[in-house]
Design an enzyme around this catalytic site. Sequence first.
Site, PDB file in Angstrom:
ATOM      1  N   LYS A  25      55.097  31.412  86.903  1.00 49.02           N
ATOM      2  CA  LYS A  25      55.328  31.423  84.990  1.00 49.02           C
ATOM      3  C   LYS A  25      54.681  30.249  84.615  1.00 49.02           C
ATOM      4  CE  LYS A  25      59.460  29.028  84.070  1.00 49.02           C
ATOM      5  NZ  LYS A  25      59.167  28.470  82.899  1.00 49.02           N
ATOM      6  N   ASN A  26      54.879  29.110  84.886  1.00 49.97           N
ATOM      7  CA  ASN A  26      54.454  28.102  84.221  1.00 49.97           C
ATOM      8  C   ASN A  26      52.682  27.960  84.459  1.00 49.97           C
ATOM      9  OD1 ASN A  26      56.926  27.451  83.442  1.00 49.97           O
ATOM     10  ND2 ASN A  26      57.029  25.617  85.021  1.00 49.97           N
ATOM     11  N   ARG A  98      61.010  27.929  73.865  1.00 47.96           N
ATOM     12  CA  ARG A  98      59.828  26.453  74.304  1.00 47.96           C
ATOM     13  C   ARG A  98      58.560  26.447  74.776  1.00 47.96           C
ATOM     14  NH1 ARG A  98      58.055  22.707  75.514  1.00 47.96           N
ATOM     15  NH2 ARG A  98      58.853  20.224  74.227  1.00 47.96           N
ATOM     16  N   ASP A 122      66.479  21.989  74.818  1.00 48.81           N
ATOM     17  CA  ASP A 122      66.696  22.508  76.282  1.00 48.81           C
ATOM     18  C   ASP A 122      68.494  22.602  76.868  1.00 48.81           C
ATOM     19  OD1 ASP A 122      65.284  24.752  77.857  1.00 48.81           O
ATOM     20  OD2 ASP A 122      63.807  23.302  77.798  1.00 48.81           O
ATOM     21  N   ASP A 310      61.184  20.333  88.950  1.00 49.67           N
ATOM     22  CA  ASP A 310      61.665  21.862  88.990  1.00 49.67           C
ATOM     23  C   ASP A 310      62.130  22.599  90.224  1.00 49.67           C
ATOM     24  OD1 ASP A 310      60.854  22.835  86.501  1.00 49.67           O
ATOM     25  OD2 ASP A 310      58.818  23.324  86.924  1.00 49.67           O
TER      26      ASP A 310
HETATM   27  N1  EPU Z   1      57.442  14.607  76.724  1.00 51.39           N
HETATM   28  C1  EPU Z   1      57.389  14.131  75.823  1.00 51.39           C
HETATM   29  N2  EPU Z   1      56.562  14.581  74.618  1.00 51.39           N
HETATM   30  C2  EPU Z   1      55.473  15.889  74.338  1.00 51.39           C
HETATM   31  C3  EPU Z   1      55.524  15.639  75.610  1.00 51.39           C
HETATM   32  C4  EPU Z   1      56.408  15.648  76.778  1.00 51.39           C
HETATM   33  O1  EPU Z   1      58.136  13.082  75.327  1.00 51.39           O
HETATM   34  O2  EPU Z   1      54.323  16.094  73.888  1.00 51.39           O
HETATM   35  C5  EPU Z   1      57.849  14.511  77.552  1.00 51.39           C
HETATM   36  C6  EPU Z   1      59.479  14.810  78.029  1.00 51.39           C
HETATM   37  O3  EPU Z   1      60.148  14.829  77.457  1.00 51.39           O
HETATM   38  C7  EPU Z   1      59.601  15.204  79.378  1.00 51.39           C
HETATM   39  C8  EPU Z   1      58.009  14.336  80.513  1.00 51.39           C
HETATM   40  O4  EPU Z   1      56.854  13.917  78.559  1.00 51.39           O
HETATM   41  O5  EPU Z   1      60.093  13.679  79.841  1.00 51.39           O
HETATM   42  C9  EPU Z   1      57.059  15.248  80.989  1.00 51.39           C
HETATM   43  O6  EPU Z   1      57.133  16.577  80.361  1.00 51.39           O
HETATM   44  P1  EPU Z   1      55.615  18.409  80.416  1.00 51.39           P
HETATM   45  O7  EPU Z   1      55.340  18.492  79.245  1.00 51.39           O
HETATM   46  O8  EPU Z   1      55.403  17.915  81.145  1.00 51.39           O
HETATM   47  O9  EPU Z   1      57.271  19.568  80.701  1.00 51.39           O
HETATM   48  P2  EPU Z   1      56.302  20.774  79.764  1.00 51.39           P
HETATM   49  O10 EPU Z   1      55.010  20.733  79.906  1.00 51.39           O
HETATM   50  O11 EPU Z   1      57.211  21.178  78.134  1.00 51.39           O
HETATM   51  C10 EPU Z   1      56.700  21.725  82.532  1.00 51.39           C
HETATM   52  C11 EPU Z   1      56.921  23.337  82.474  1.00 51.39           C
HETATM   53  C12 EPU Z   1      58.271  22.863  82.710  1.00 51.39           C
HETATM   54  C13 EPU Z   1      58.292  21.916  83.803  1.00 51.39           C
HETATM   55  C14 EPU Z   1      58.089  20.617  83.230  1.00 51.39           C
HETATM   56  C15 EPU Z   1      57.990  19.246  84.185  1.00 51.39           C
HETATM   57  C16 EPU Z   1      56.271  25.044  81.793  1.00 51.39           C
HETATM   58  C17 EPU Z   1      56.046  26.502  80.110  1.00 51.39           C
HETATM   59  N3  EPU Z   1      57.384  23.904  81.458  1.00 51.39           N
HETATM   60  O12 EPU Z   1      57.458  21.884  80.839  1.00 51.39           O
HETATM   61  O13 EPU Z   1      59.212  23.957  83.791  1.00 51.39           O
HETATM   62  O14 EPU Z   1      60.134  21.468  84.611  1.00 51.39           O
HETATM   63  O15 EPU Z   1      56.425  20.798  82.604  1.00 51.39           O
HETATM   64  O16 EPU Z   1      56.718  19.569  85.017  1.00 51.39           O
HETATM   65  O17 EPU Z   1      54.522  24.404  82.477  1.00 51.39           O
HETATM   66  C18 EPU Z   1      60.991  25.642  84.531  1.00 51.39           C
HETATM   67  O18 EPU Z   1      59.813  25.874  84.570  1.00 51.39           O
HETATM   68  O19 EPU Z   1      61.754  25.798  84.310  1.00 51.39           O
HETATM   69  C19 EPU Z   1      60.149  23.996  83.466  1.00 51.39           C
HETATM   70  C20 EPU Z   1      61.449  23.386  83.047  1.00 51.39           C
END
Ligand code: EPU
Length: 433
Positions: A25-26, A98, A122, A310
Amino acid sequence: MTDTSVFVVRPSGPLFGSVNIKGAKNSVLKLMAATLLAEGTHHLHNVPDITDVKIVAELLRRCGVSVSFAGEGHVIIEVPPTEKIVPRASLELVSKIRASVVVMGPLLARCNWVELAQPGGDDFGSRPIDYHIEGFSALGATFSERDGYLFGRTEGLTGSRVVLEFPSHTATDNILMAAVLAEGRTVIENAAREPEVIDLASMLISMGADIRGAGTSRIEVQGVPKLSPADHWVIPDRVEAASFLAAVAVAGGEVFLRGAREDHMEMLLRKVASVGVHIETTPQGILAKSEGKLKAVDVSTLPYPGVATDYQPLIVTMLSVADGTSVVSENLFSGRFRYVEELRKMGADIFTDGHHVVIRGTPRLKGARVQASDIRAGVALVVAALVADGETEISGVRHIDRGYERIEERLRALGADIERRSAQDLTGCADVG
Ligand code: EPU
């Protein structure tokens, strides 16, 4: 699949057989967004049949792209010339997913402007996009906000050095997609190293992008003027593999996770082995054997290659039926223990303290009515229900459907006692859903 579906689960004993692990998915959500970077017909294979893919398909359609599902995980995406692309993501779609934010990089790169509804939080807490915006700004985009929408503009992106405060997975993907068509050289420092980032980079490279270092903390991109359409196989979903692994860990049995890649989930496999699951890896997949007798272990979530956040609800669930006391620390998302209350309803002995939980293992759980609040929390409740005496009803199945393709059928094929019912099928259960 309706919003009112619930899963009804009864303990079934050990699980046996083989399950095909679907595309990640990701990864696929970002790969779909990346097709916006090149006019023409793209082919994606091994695409899972999940709600999030359908939402991103709809998002692309609203941008003027044609998306068709050809069956067996093959998706054909036809991207029009730049002047026919509408670089907008409406609140209706962004509020559903998101990850819509990942169209920003490709749309800015392709159209020089983008309009995106501000993504909300979320179920596991606030999720800002400041790193994405800082990255695009370093490449020469400017942003303004009005009526809940973000407007991004550029005269043409130019390469730059972007230093991420934290190795954010999606910010790395987004900035990478913007940089491939920017003029000159971009360096992303403290980049995320997830296998899905490598998958995106390898698809972009196959489209003609010049990228080095994906999978390390420093990604270098030399912008190119134009890319060609992709023909790409999505990598297997390591979190889905971990979910089936957790199921066999608690229920016992022997299950082959066909397609799962050991090199994508090394740290998790080490933890699961120390909990008492026997793991054998082969080039075709991972074999997991368990007698259902698990041991306590302490775990902290970290960015890749650490143990992913995750996996955390799955790990907490396994440890709730392990022998001894474990401590699990969540270092990525502050609110990601909200499902613990549901596990407690099932008899789990868990104490929460800030971003730590202390779990005192108990041999069995008990059936209850519980609510899935997000994808991974939902699937963790399904795993818990496999070792809960009596019957467990899990509502909020729509969250699970966002990231898992017909999980109940695939668990049933392994011997699990799980069925999907619509809420109206349940006598006296009008409050479920
Ligand atoms: N963060 C910030 N600012 C930003 C971006 C992130 O402060 O601009 C913080 C977040 O709040 C968090 C940390 O950085 O505390 C890490 O977040 P990250 O950006 O790595 O997460 P994401 O890319 O938004 C993806 C996956 C998530 C998974 C996380 C961590 C996708 C679509 N989602 O989210 O997947 O938990 O990486 O590995 O790729 C899931 O599949 O259930 C899911 C939530």
